[in-house]
Write a protein that holds these residues in place. Sequence first.
Motif: not given
Length: 397
Positions: A79-80, A87-90, A121-133
């Motif tokens: 969603p966008v 600010n919420l995108a990541p 937002p891609d790299g910030v989202a990826a950091a969240m995903l890397a931590r989760h997985f």
Amino acid sequence: MKILTFSTLFPNAEKPGHGIFVETRLRHLVASGQVEARVVAPVAWFPSSHPRFGSYAKQARVPRHETRHGLQVAHPRYPVLPKVGMNLAPLLLAQAVKPAIARLIDEGYDFDLIDAHYFYPDGVAAAMLARHFNKPLVITARGSDITLLPQYPLPRRMIRWAARRADAVITVCNALRDEVVALGVDADRVTSLRNGVDLELFQPVERAADATFTLLTVGHLVPVKAQELIIGALPLLPGVRLVVAGDGPNRGMLENLARELKVDGRVSFLGAVPQAQLREHYGRADALVLASSREGWANVLLESMACGTPVVASRVYGTPEVVAAPEAGVLMAERSPRGVADAVNALRAAYPDRAATRRYAEGFSWDDTSTGQLRIFDAILTRTQPQRARIFAHTSL
């Protein structure tokens, strides 16, 4: 090794030129035979594919899954939100993509590392995903994600957060590396690996004799590309013709400017041109002109040189690293119509041998970039896999 490439900047069936530089680098890395890759390239959600919605309709028509050049690509929707979305995108991006990545793992593709492109937002989202997985992460900075977005306070804090949590950061030029280090990231974890050029696709073509000196500009018609400076230079360049390859919101303004300056008879607008067809336009031109206000590593410069066509370019960020010899072309002294005209005249006064321009481009194959990536990935996995295995064993007890 198995990697997961993650970015909203990746081509798809509806927008085959979107983020093609990410796909190209990945294709060459996979061609090394040392990497297996899957791609998760999220697409902003839109409810209708009706033609009246224009580009939004094309977005809705992007397939959920496709195979491109042998790469399996998933396009989950995210969603966008207008106004507050930046600010919420990541977080929205990470939450939307989690199920798609979990499904990949459940289906047997338990990748070793996340290869993310574009910091926000891609790299910030990826950091969240890397931590989760619980996966290592490499983020590649490509341009405005580092030169523009950190000007905003919250994105700046989130970019710094992601950069510090990444196992390594790659930049596409030394100028961007300096910017990342200036954000507070340890310089030892930031590596500059420049983009290469596809020397098979971009080659010299047979040129017809033409007394008209022809300039070409290639890129989206958006403010940052500043094609108006090139059109504005034409009154100072009598007899010179300009071909504009690309489309975008500035097209109407640029057409009006050409009419106002009475140079519209010397300007041709081609619209969007598929990459595979660009070789003919590069080859027929006498010079490529790029007047951008920001560029990380402008691929069009090397594409033009590989076709034997020298360039005129603005002196911004990574561009001086690309245009670094007389046979490559000329850098503008200033970003203005006069600056464009002076640089074009300087190029014409000492026009390089087109074969020498091609030889210069041949020094920018993708081999060095792929070797650099493999070296970084190997070092990360050597360092982190035993530790992650211990964590997994502990959590399994």
